[in-house]
Design a protein around this motif. Sequence first.
Motif, PDB file in Angstrom:
ATOM      1  N   HIS A  15       3.728 -12.015   3.554  1.00  0.00           N
ATOM      2  CA  HIS A  15       4.607 -11.118   2.805  1.00  0.00           C
ATOM      3  C   HIS A  15       6.058 -11.424   3.182  1.00  0.00           C
ATOM      4  N   ASN A  36      -1.826  -7.029   7.412  1.00  0.00           N
ATOM      5  CA  ASN A  36      -1.331  -7.915   6.372  1.00  0.00           C
ATOM      6  C   ASN A  36      -2.377  -8.997   6.083  1.00  0.00           C
ATOM      7  N   HIS A  60       4.694  -2.022   4.221  1.00  0.00           N
ATOM      8  CA  HIS A  60       4.466  -3.469   4.273  1.00  0.00           C
ATOM      9  C   HIS A  60       5.726  -4.230   4.692  1.00  0.00           C
ATOM     10  N   GLY A  63       5.847  -2.093   8.913  1.00  0.00           N
ATOM     11  CA  GLY A  63       4.574  -2.530   9.490  1.00  0.00           C
ATOM     12  C   GLY A  63       4.308  -2.147  10.927  1.00  0.00           C
TER      13      GLY A  63
END
Length: 148
Positions: A15, A36, A60, A63
């Motif tokens: 990501h 993730n 995200h 995290g």
Amino acid sequence: MPNSPDAVTITWCGHSAFRVCQGPHAFYIDPFLKDNPRCPDAEKQPQAVEAVFVTHAHAHHAGDTLAIARQQPAQIVAVVETAAWLQRQGAPAGQLVAANEGGTAEAAGVKAHLVHAAHSGGIFEAGQPVYCGKPVGYVFEFPNGPRI
């Protein structure tokens, strides 16, 4: 010169998560690691770093920031509202470096210039949105090295 002490290595952790190293210094950008699906298995457990730079509070991106803050004395750099939210979640106040877009923070041997990012910056708690400040990008200025 990959073996130069000034060489910067960047490891993509899935990501928008990255681990960045230069000489004895290391830091994370948006350390979304454990949950993730794109994070390589070798990167799922946080490594020792001096700092974490958080662009915004979305899960995200922020995290594993809290887990890192609890496990090691890494400085956590974030916009003021995101830093306050992280503190309410348990990040030690002494590790937080609150800054604003247009400002500069220094941690892990780099100068990090906070720049504009067009995105939302809140998070949902108990189904309700919580404002966590404006999202930012970072321009990192390494001593004797590149600017990324």
